[in-house]
Write an enzyme that holds these catalytic residues in place. Sequence first.
Site, short mmCIF file in Angstrom:
data_model
loop_
_atom_site.label_atom_id
_atom_site.label_comp_id
_atom_site.label_asym_id
_atom_site.label_seq_id
_atom_site.Cartn_x
_atom_site.Cartn_y
_atom_site.Cartn_z
N GLU A 1 0.94 -1.04 -0.01
CA GLU A 1 -0.11 0.08 -0.10
C GLU A 1 0.87 1.30 -0.11
OE1 GLU A 1 -3.84 0.09 2.09
OE2 GLU A 1 -3.19 2.00 3.29
N ARG B 1 -3.70 33.04 -19.41
CA ARG B 1 -3.88 34.21 -18.51
C ARG B 1 -3.06 35.38 -18.93
NH1 ARG B 1 -8.76 34.81 -15.60
NH2 ARG B 1 -8.37 35.99 -13.59
N GLN C 1 8.84 35.30 -14.71
CA GLN C 1 9.60 34.11 -14.28
C GLN C 1 9.29 33.65 -12.83
OE1 GLN C 1 13.98 34.97 -12.76
NE2 GLN C 1 14.14 34.11 -14.85
#
Length: 381
Positions: A243, A269, A280
């Site tokens: 798991e 955008r 940056q």
Amino acid sequence: MEDKTTAAAGPDWAEEVRAGAGALRRSGAGGRAPLDRAAWKELAGLGVAGLCLPERHGGRGAGAVDTARGLEALSAGYGDTGTAFAVAAHLLAGAVPLRDFGGAAGPLASLLPGVASGDVILANAMTEEASGSDIGAITTTAVRDGDSYVIDGDKSFVSNAPIAHVVVVYAVTDPDGGPFRTSAFAVPADTPGLTVGPAHPKSGLKGCPSAAVGLRGCRVPASLRIGFEGQGAALFQHAMAWERACLPAVLLGMMDAQVRDAAEHARRRHRFGRPLAEFQAVSHRVVDLHQRAEAARLMLHRACAALDRGEDDAVWRASSAKLAVTEAALENSVQALRLYGAAGLLEGGGPLRDLLDALHGPVFSGTSDIQREIIARGLGL
């Protein structure tokens, strides 16, 4: 114990899972939260309910590496981390113990074809309110009575409990047995005395239904004990290695989508007459999302490979993978949300949903601090 199968799923197979899960999502079949049995059956048609089960039982025969890759593909394609988490819990905490400790024939082996086909959903009931993940401290008891055991106790946070057909229950069979005090049982969910509480109103991973499970005088045939009496702790640790190594792959699928969507958002955008990608501070943040995801994936695949090869350090490497992926997913989710500004805080939106899902990562399958303890021991500290 049966040897693990290691048939390669291969990149084409993983892409088939991703594409099939995406088709389910686009058709409207996906996205039910929490997951129900009908949606489970649809997902099982992709082969994910039996990823790591032998082919003779209808499974894919995948080893740990390919099981993780299949879970990542499911998460990425279906677009719901909680749903992929539910499938992973079914496989790794439920099917792995049955596969490796249930014997080659008999009532436990007879469950595996249904597990692979989606007709049998598994839940894992180990955690208790007072003991958490410490199997040595559980108080649920299983008392031998002829050819049966009578189980009494309460389990908390049982993933898949509301939809499970069979619950893997850990209980004390010998209070004075030290490391051999516990045993595991495959308890049918319709056993008299087994009750499932209301579904937990979770903040994240909502696609995976969970609830408390009560057991009051549950009579279970001895033939449904998984492994030997007293083997519960060893069985649990074996399942946890799988798991912790494989399940965090569902978060890798989420992180891949975060990188893709964040890059698209930065290109689309505009602010101050320029795309966000030209700033940056934004582009470097997207790069960091990518770097953390890729580094975490490499650690997870290394741990899974150790499991497949039976390496001595597989257990602590599984903890290392779990720690790396879950902490990376949480950090990436915070940073991705910042890229979207106020829009990222809208309820139901991707950035906030991812963050709420990622918050569960450092808690499930043993907390991050538990993983650090295991890793420290592995390093000889």
